[in-house]
Design an enzyme around this catalytic site. Structure first.
Site, PDB file in Angstrom:
ATOM      1  N   ASP A  31       0.864  -1.178   0.000  1.00 19.61           N
ATOM      2  CA  ASP A  31       0.000   0.000   0.000  1.00 19.61           C
ATOM      3  C   ASP A  31       0.903   1.231   0.000  1.00 19.61           C
ATOM      4  O   ASP A  31       1.934   1.241   0.676  1.00 19.61           O
ATOM      5  CB  ASP A  31      -0.896   0.001   1.245  1.00 19.61           C
ATOM      6  CG  ASP A  31      -2.139   0.850   1.084  1.00 19.61           C
ATOM      7  OD1 ASP A  31      -1.988   2.068   0.840  1.00 19.61           O
ATOM      8  OD2 ASP A  31      -3.252   0.315   1.212  1.00 19.61           O
ATOM      9  N   LEU A  33      -0.235   4.138   0.999  1.00 22.36           N
ATOM     10  CA  LEU A  33      -0.808   4.942   2.094  1.00 22.36           C
ATOM     11  C   LEU A  33      -1.319   6.309   1.637  1.00 22.36           C
ATOM     12  O   LEU A  33      -1.520   7.208   2.447  1.00 22.36           O
ATOM     13  CB  LEU A  33       0.210   5.120   3.239  1.00 22.36           C
ATOM     14  CG  LEU A  33       0.757   3.827   3.856  1.00 22.36           C
ATOM     15  CD1 LEU A  33       1.687   4.161   5.011  1.00 22.36           C
ATOM     16  CD2 LEU A  33      -0.368   2.906   4.306  1.00 22.36           C
ATOM     17  N   ILE A  83      -9.739   6.470  -5.832  1.00 21.50           N
ATOM     18  CA  ILE A  83     -11.152   6.085  -5.838  1.00 21.50           C
ATOM     19  C   ILE A  83     -12.118   7.261  -5.864  1.00 21.50           C
ATOM     20  O   ILE A  83     -13.329   7.058  -5.942  1.00 21.50           O
ATOM     21  CB  ILE A  83     -11.481   5.222  -4.599  1.00 21.50           C
ATOM     22  CG1 ILE A  83     -11.213   6.005  -3.319  1.00 21.50           C
ATOM     23  CG2 ILE A  83     -10.696   3.918  -4.633  1.00 21.50           C
ATOM     24  CD1 ILE A  83     -11.724   5.316  -2.058  1.00 21.50           C
ATOM     25  N   TYR A 147     -12.457   8.526 -13.437  1.00 21.13           N
ATOM     26  CA  TYR A 147     -12.330   7.357 -12.553  1.00 21.13           C
ATOM     27  C   TYR A 147     -12.953   6.134 -13.209  1.00 21.13           C
ATOM     28  O   TYR A 147     -12.329   5.066 -13.297  1.00 21.13           O
ATOM     29  CB  TYR A 147     -12.993   7.653 -11.212  1.00 21.13           C
ATOM     30  CG  TYR A 147     -13.187   6.447 -10.325  1.00 21.13           C
ATOM     31  CD1 TYR A 147     -12.097   5.710  -9.860  1.00 21.13           C
ATOM     32  CD2 TYR A 147     -14.467   6.028  -9.946  1.00 21.13           C
ATOM     33  CE1 TYR A 147     -12.273   4.594  -9.043  1.00 21.13           C
ATOM     34  CE2 TYR A 147     -14.644   4.922  -9.126  1.00 21.13           C
ATOM     35  CZ  TYR A 147     -13.558   4.212  -8.683  1.00 21.13           C
ATOM     36  OH  TYR A 147     -13.735   3.111  -7.872  1.00 21.13           O
ATOM     37  N   ILE A 206     -26.659  17.137   1.226  1.00 20.83           N
ATOM     38  CA  ILE A 206     -27.009  16.285   0.093  1.00 20.83           C
ATOM     39  C   ILE A 206     -26.692  17.033  -1.194  1.00 20.83           C
ATOM     40  O   ILE A 206     -27.166  18.150  -1.401  1.00 20.83           O
ATOM     41  CB  ILE A 206     -28.503  15.914   0.121  1.00 20.83           C
ATOM     42  CG1 ILE A 206     -28.821  15.086   1.370  1.00 20.83           C
ATOM     43  CG2 ILE A 206     -28.892  15.155  -1.142  1.00 20.83           C
ATOM     44  CD1 ILE A 206     -30.308  14.814   1.552  1.00 20.83           C
TER      45      ILE A 206
END
Length: 321
Positions: A31, A33, A83, A147, A206
Protein backbone atom coordinates in the site's frame (compact mmCIF):
# COMPACT_ATOMS: atom_id res chain seq x y z
CA UNK A 1 -1.84 -19.99 -0.23
CA UNK A 2 0.58 -17.11 -0.57
CA UNK A 3 -1.67 -14.14 -1.29
CA UNK A 4 -0.84 -10.54 -2.21
CA UNK A 5 -3.34 -7.80 -1.38
CA UNK A 6 -2.65 -4.43 -2.96
CA UNK A 7 -4.33 -1.55 -1.18
CA UNK A 8 -4.58 -3.83 1.84
CA UNK A 9 -4.35 -0.96 4.33
CA UNK A 10 -7.39 0.71 2.77
CA UNK A 11 -11.04 0.54 3.73
CA UNK A 12 -12.15 -2.59 1.84
CA UNK A 13 -8.58 -3.92 1.73
CA UNK A 14 -8.28 -4.32 5.50
CA UNK A 15 -11.52 -6.33 5.55
CA UNK A 16 -10.26 -8.57 2.74
CA UNK A 17 -6.98 -9.05 4.63
CA UNK A 18 -8.95 -9.92 7.78
CA UNK A 19 -11.00 -12.56 5.99
CA UNK A 20 -7.90 -14.11 4.39
CA UNK A 21 -6.07 -14.25 7.73
CA UNK A 22 -9.11 -15.83 9.34
CA UNK A 23 -8.97 -18.48 6.62
CA UNK A 24 -5.33 -19.20 7.50
CA UNK A 25 -3.83 -17.81 4.28
CA UNK A 26 -0.33 -16.33 4.19
CA UNK A 27 -0.87 -12.67 3.36
CA UNK A 28 1.42 -9.93 2.02
CA UNK A 29 0.10 -6.37 1.90
CA UNK A 30 1.37 -3.52 -0.26
CA UNK A 31 0.00 0.00 0.00
CA UNK A 32 1.33 3.49 -0.74
CA UNK A 33 -0.81 4.94 2.09
CA UNK A 34 -2.11 7.72 -0.17
CA UNK A 35 -5.69 6.98 0.84
CA UNK A 36 -5.22 4.52 3.69
CA UNK A 37 -3.52 3.96 7.02
CA UNK A 38 -1.44 1.32 8.75
CA UNK A 39 -3.78 1.83 11.71
CA UNK A 40 -6.39 -0.10 9.72
CA UNK A 41 -4.24 -3.23 10.09
CA UNK A 42 -3.41 -2.90 13.81
CA UNK A 43 -5.96 -5.57 14.67
CA UNK A 44 -3.96 -8.08 12.65
CA UNK A 45 -0.36 -7.13 13.49
CA UNK A 46 0.14 -10.13 15.77
CA UNK A 47 -1.27 -12.65 13.29
CA UNK A 48 1.17 -15.40 12.41
CA UNK A 49 -0.32 -15.44 8.90
CA UNK A 50 0.39 -11.77 8.11
CA UNK A 51 3.78 -12.09 6.46
CA UNK A 52 4.64 -8.52 5.51
CA UNK A 53 3.15 -5.06 5.15
CA UNK A 54 5.19 -3.08 2.64
CA UNK A 55 4.80 0.61 1.88
CA UNK A 56 5.16 0.68 -1.88
CA UNK A 57 3.73 2.39 -4.92
CA UNK A 58 2.76 -0.05 -7.65
CA UNK A 59 4.12 2.37 -10.23
CA UNK A 60 7.61 1.60 -8.85
CA UNK A 61 8.30 -1.21 -11.29
CA UNK A 62 11.64 -2.23 -9.78
CA UNK A 63 10.15 -2.59 -6.29
CA UNK A 64 7.27 -4.57 -7.76
CA UNK A 65 9.61 -6.91 -9.64
CA UNK A 66 11.67 -7.41 -6.49
CA UNK A 67 8.57 -8.38 -4.50
CA UNK A 68 7.63 -11.02 -7.07
CA UNK A 69 11.20 -12.32 -7.08
CA UNK A 70 11.10 -12.71 -3.30
CA UNK A 71 7.73 -14.40 -3.03
CA UNK A 72 5.98 -17.01 -5.14
CA UNK A 73 2.37 -15.86 -4.97
CA UNK A 74 -0.65 -18.04 -5.69
CA UNK A 75 -3.22 -15.25 -5.83
CA UNK A 76 -3.34 -11.46 -6.03
CA UNK A 77 -6.24 -9.29 -4.91
CA UNK A 78 -5.69 -5.94 -6.62
CA UNK A 79 -7.59 -3.31 -4.65
CA UNK A 80 -5.14 -0.39 -4.78
CA UNK A 81 -6.58 2.59 -6.65
CA UNK A 82 -7.46 6.25 -6.66
CA UNK A 83 -11.15 6.09 -5.84
CA UNK A 84 -12.50 9.63 -5.69
CA UNK A 85 -14.79 10.48 -8.60
CA UNK A 86 -14.58 14.24 -8.04
CA UNK A 87 -10.78 14.18 -7.78
CA UNK A 88 -10.59 12.22 -11.04
CA UNK A 89 -12.42 15.02 -12.84
CA UNK A 90 -10.07 17.63 -11.39
CA UNK A 91 -6.92 15.54 -11.89
CA UNK A 92 -7.51 12.74 -14.43
CA UNK A 93 -3.81 11.99 -14.93
CA UNK A 94 -3.23 10.84 -11.35
CA UNK A 95 -6.29 8.61 -11.49
CA UNK A 96 -5.25 7.10 -14.83
CA UNK A 97 -1.72 6.41 -13.64
CA UNK A 98 -2.83 4.83 -10.37
CA UNK A 99 -5.80 2.86 -11.69
CA UNK A 100 -4.77 1.84 -15.22
CA UNK A 101 -1.01 2.10 -15.59
CA UNK A 102 -0.26 0.54 -12.19
CA UNK A 103 -2.67 -2.29 -13.00
CA UNK A 104 -0.72 -3.00 -16.19
CA UNK A 105 2.56 -3.15 -14.28
CA UNK A 106 1.04 -5.57 -11.78
CA UNK A 107 -0.47 -7.69 -14.54
CA UNK A 108 2.95 -8.10 -16.11
CA UNK A 109 4.38 -9.53 -12.89
CA UNK A 110 1.36 -11.81 -12.43
CA UNK A 111 1.72 -13.02 -16.02
CA UNK A 112 5.36 -14.00 -15.54
CA UNK A 113 4.47 -16.28 -12.63
CA UNK A 114 0.90 -17.16 -13.68
CA UNK A 115 -0.53 -15.58 -10.52
CA UNK A 116 -4.30 -15.33 -10.54
CA UNK A 117 -5.61 -11.76 -10.21
CA UNK A 118 -8.89 -10.55 -8.77
CA UNK A 119 -9.31 -6.98 -10.00
CA UNK A 120 -11.43 -4.59 -7.95
CA UNK A 121 -13.50 -2.46 -10.26
CA UNK A 122 -16.59 -0.42 -9.41
CA UNK A 123 -20.30 0.00 -10.08
CA UNK A 124 -19.46 3.52 -11.26
CA UNK A 125 -18.61 2.08 -14.69
CA UNK A 126 -22.32 1.45 -15.34
CA UNK A 127 -25.01 3.63 -16.81
CA UNK A 128 -28.07 4.10 -14.59
CA UNK A 129 -30.39 1.20 -13.78
CA UNK A 130 -33.48 1.47 -15.99
CA UNK A 131 -35.85 -0.77 -14.02
CA UNK A 132 -36.22 -2.80 -10.83
CA UNK A 133 -34.42 -5.78 -12.37
CA UNK A 134 -31.26 -3.88 -11.60
CA UNK A 135 -27.86 -3.74 -13.24
CA UNK A 136 -26.32 -7.06 -14.26
CA UNK A 137 -22.96 -7.74 -15.84
CA UNK A 138 -24.42 -7.29 -19.35
CA UNK A 139 -25.87 -3.85 -18.60
CA UNK A 140 -24.55 -0.84 -20.54
CA UNK A 141 -21.44 0.91 -19.25
CA UNK A 142 -20.95 4.67 -19.27
CA UNK A 143 -17.63 6.21 -18.21
CA UNK A 144 -19.13 9.41 -16.77
CA UNK A 145 -15.89 10.29 -14.97
CA UNK A 146 -12.16 9.69 -15.57
CA UNK A 147 -12.33 7.36 -12.55
CA UNK A 148 -14.87 5.16 -14.35
CA UNK A 149 -12.89 5.46 -17.58
CA UNK A 150 -9.65 4.41 -15.89
CA UNK A 151 -11.38 1.42 -14.27
CA UNK A 152 -12.90 0.30 -17.58
CA UNK A 153 -9.52 0.59 -19.26
CA UNK A 154 -7.92 -1.46 -16.48
CA UNK A 155 -10.72 -4.04 -16.64
CA UNK A 156 -10.10 -4.50 -20.36
CA UNK A 157 -6.37 -4.95 -19.78
CA UNK A 158 -7.06 -7.52 -17.08
CA UNK A 159 -9.47 -9.47 -19.28
CA UNK A 160 -7.06 -9.27 -22.24
CA UNK A 161 -4.48 -11.16 -20.19
CA UNK A 162 -6.99 -13.98 -19.78
CA UNK A 163 -7.54 -14.23 -23.53
CA UNK A 164 -3.97 -13.50 -24.66
CA UNK A 165 -1.99 -15.35 -21.98
CA UNK A 166 -4.52 -17.66 -20.32
CA UNK A 167 -3.94 -15.81 -17.05
CA UNK A 168 -6.70 -16.61 -14.56
CA UNK A 169 -8.42 -13.30 -13.74
CA UNK A 170 -11.74 -12.11 -12.33
CA UNK A 171 -13.15 -8.58 -12.45
CA UNK A 172 -15.36 -7.75 -9.47
CA UNK A 173 -17.76 -4.79 -9.44
CA UNK A 174 -19.08 -4.17 -5.92
CA UNK A 175 -21.79 -1.57 -5.52
CA UNK A 176 -21.67 1.25 -2.96
CA UNK A 177 -19.69 -0.23 -0.09
CA UNK A 178 -19.81 1.24 3.41
CA UNK A 179 -19.01 0.28 6.98
CA UNK A 180 -16.41 0.58 9.75
CA UNK A 181 -12.98 1.92 8.73
CA UNK A 182 -14.39 4.00 5.89
CA UNK A 183 -13.15 7.59 5.86
CA UNK A 184 -15.60 10.16 7.18
CA UNK A 185 -14.21 13.09 5.18
CA UNK A 186 -14.23 14.03 1.52
CA UNK A 187 -12.94 10.69 0.24
CA UNK A 188 -15.31 8.67 2.39
CA UNK A 189 -18.67 7.27 1.42
CA UNK A 190 -22.02 8.93 1.90
CA UNK A 191 -23.00 6.71 4.86
CA UNK A 192 -19.85 7.49 6.86
CA UNK A 193 -20.01 11.20 6.00
CA UNK A 194 -23.67 11.48 7.02
CA UNK A 195 -23.12 9.64 10.31
CA UNK A 196 -20.07 11.74 11.15
CA UNK A 197 -21.98 14.95 10.44
CA UNK A 198 -24.86 13.86 12.65
CA UNK A 199 -22.60 12.95 15.54
CA UNK A 200 -20.87 16.34 15.26
CA UNK A 201 -24.23 18.12 15.29
CA UNK A 202 -23.71 19.40 11.76
CA UNK A 203 -26.16 19.35 8.83
CA UNK A 204 -26.22 16.37 6.49
CA UNK A 205 -25.36 17.90 3.10
CA UNK A 206 -27.01 16.28 0.09
CA UNK A 207 -25.61 17.03 -3.35
CA UNK A 208 -28.38 17.97 -5.77
CA UNK A 209 -32.01 17.07 -5.17
CA UNK A 210 -31.26 13.79 -3.37
CA UNK A 211 -33.45 11.65 -5.61
CA UNK A 212 -30.40 9.71 -6.82
CA UNK A 213 -30.38 6.20 -5.37
CA UNK A 214 -27.66 3.82 -4.24
CA UNK A 215 -27.38 0.09 -3.56
CA UNK A 216 -25.52 -0.01 -0.23
CA UNK A 217 -23.31 -3.05 0.40
CA UNK A 218 -21.90 -3.66 3.88
CA UNK A 219 -18.12 -3.97 3.79
CA UNK A 220 -18.01 -7.37 5.50
CA UNK A 221 -20.30 -8.79 2.82
CA UNK A 222 -18.19 -7.08 0.14
CA UNK A 223 -14.98 -8.61 1.51
CA UNK A 224 -16.51 -12.09 1.56
CA UNK A 225 -17.58 -11.63 -2.07
CA UNK A 226 -14.13 -10.45 -3.18
CA UNK A 227 -12.34 -13.29 -1.38
CA UNK A 228 -14.72 -15.94 -2.71
CA UNK A 229 -14.20 -14.66 -6.25
CA UNK A 230 -10.51 -15.44 -5.79
CA UNK A 231 -11.07 -18.88 -4.30
CA UNK A 232 -13.42 -20.02 -7.07
CA UNK A 233 -12.32 -21.20 -10.50
CA UNK A 234 -15.77 -20.70 -12.05
CA UNK A 235 -15.38 -17.06 -13.07
CA UNK A 236 -12.03 -16.90 -14.85
CA UNK A 237 -12.15 -14.27 -17.56
CA UNK A 238 -15.46 -12.90 -16.31
CA UNK A 239 -17.02 -9.90 -14.59
CA UNK A 240 -19.24 -10.28 -11.52
CA UNK A 241 -21.35 -7.82 -9.51
CA UNK A 242 -22.13 -7.66 -5.80
CA UNK A 243 -24.83 -5.61 -4.09
CA UNK A 244 -28.02 -6.07 -2.10
CA UNK A 245 -30.62 -5.87 -4.84
CA UNK A 246 -32.23 -2.93 -3.04
CA UNK A 247 -31.65 0.77 -3.56
CA UNK A 248 -32.35 3.78 -1.36
CA UNK A 249 -32.46 7.44 -2.37
CA UNK A 250 -29.96 9.77 -0.79
CA UNK A 251 -32.87 11.71 0.70
CA UNK A 252 -34.20 8.55 2.35
CA UNK A 253 -30.73 7.61 3.56
CA UNK A 254 -30.22 11.04 5.12
CA UNK A 255 -33.55 10.82 6.94
CA UNK A 256 -32.72 7.30 8.17
CA UNK A 257 -29.32 8.35 9.53
CA UNK A 258 -30.38 11.76 10.87
CA UNK A 259 -33.29 10.16 12.75
CA UNK A 260 -34.54 13.62 13.61
CA UNK A 261 -31.29 14.44 15.44
CA UNK A 262 -29.62 16.60 12.76
CA UNK A 263 -30.75 18.98 10.03
CA UNK A 264 -30.66 17.98 6.38
CA UNK A 265 -29.84 20.43 3.62
CA UNK A 266 -29.32 20.32 -0.13
CA UNK A 267 -26.19 21.87 -1.64
CA UNK A 268 -25.08 22.38 -5.26
CA UNK A 269 -23.43 19.36 -6.84
CA UNK A 270 -19.70 19.84 -7.44
CA UNK A 271 -19.64 17.77 -10.64
CA UNK A 272 -23.25 16.88 -11.55
CA UNK A 273 -22.16 15.43 -14.89
CA UNK A 274 -20.63 12.44 -13.06
CA UNK A 275 -23.80 11.56 -11.14
CA UNK A 276 -25.51 8.21 -11.79
CA UNK A 277 -29.19 8.63 -11.00
CA UNK A 278 -30.08 5.05 -10.08
CA UNK A 279 -27.69 2.32 -8.94
CA UNK A 280 -29.38 -1.00 -8.23
CA UNK A 281 -27.46 -4.27 -8.35
CA UNK A 282 -28.55 -7.56 -9.84
CA UNK A 283 -26.26 -10.07 -8.10
CA UNK A 284 -27.77 -13.26 -9.51
CA UNK A 285 -24.45 -14.29 -11.08
CA UNK A 286 -22.57 -14.05 -7.77
CA UNK A 287 -25.32 -16.00 -6.05
CA UNK A 288 -25.29 -18.72 -8.70
CA UNK A 289 -21.54 -19.03 -9.25
CA UNK A 290 -20.18 -18.24 -5.78
CA UNK A 291 -23.17 -19.08 -3.55
CA UNK A 292 -22.78 -15.53 -2.26
CA UNK A 293 -25.58 -13.39 -0.90
CA UNK A 294 -25.47 -10.24 1.27
CA UNK A 295 -26.15 -10.93 4.94
CA UNK A 296 -26.17 -7.50 6.64
CA UNK A 297 -29.24 -5.29 6.24
CA UNK A 298 -28.90 -1.58 5.62
CA UNK A 299 -30.28 -0.76 9.06
CA UNK A 300 -27.87 -3.15 10.80
CA UNK A 301 -24.95 -1.99 8.70
CA UNK A 302 -25.64 1.65 9.54
CA UNK A 303 -25.91 0.75 13.23
CA UNK A 304 -22.50 -0.99 13.15
CA UNK A 305 -20.93 1.87 11.24
CA UNK A 306 -22.30 4.50 13.61
CA UNK A 307 -21.06 2.55 16.62
CA UNK A 308 -17.58 2.33 15.11
CA UNK A 309 -17.45 6.04 14.22
CA UNK A 310 -18.70 6.91 17.70
CA UNK A 311 -16.00 4.81 19.38
CA UNK A 312 -13.22 5.83 16.99
CA UNK A 313 -13.72 9.56 16.63
CA UNK A 314 -16.25 11.09 18.94
CA UNK A 315 -15.32 9.59 22.28
CA UNK A 316 -11.59 10.10 21.80
CA UNK A 317 -11.26 13.13 19.56
CA UNK A 318 -14.53 15.07 19.32
CA UNK A 319 -13.10 17.63 16.90
CA UNK A 320 -11.50 15.20 14.43
CA UNK A 321 -12.92 15.48 10.94
Amino acid sequence: MNILVTGGAGFIGRWVVGRLLKDGQSVWVVDNLANSSLDNLKEYEDSEHLQKVQIMDLKDREALKELFREVSFDLCYHLAASINVQDSIDDPETTFNNDTLATFYLLEECRKQQVKMVFMSTCMVYARAVDEQGIDEQSPIKPASPYAGAKIAAENMVLSYFYAYDLPVVVVRPFNTYGPYQKTGGEGGVVAIFIHSKLKGEPLNIYGDGTQSRDLLYVGDCADFVVEAGYSDKLHGEIVNAGTGEDITVNQLAELIADGQAPIQHVPHIHPQSEIQKLLCNYNKAEKQLSWTPKVTTQEGIRRTEQWILETFHRKEPNQS
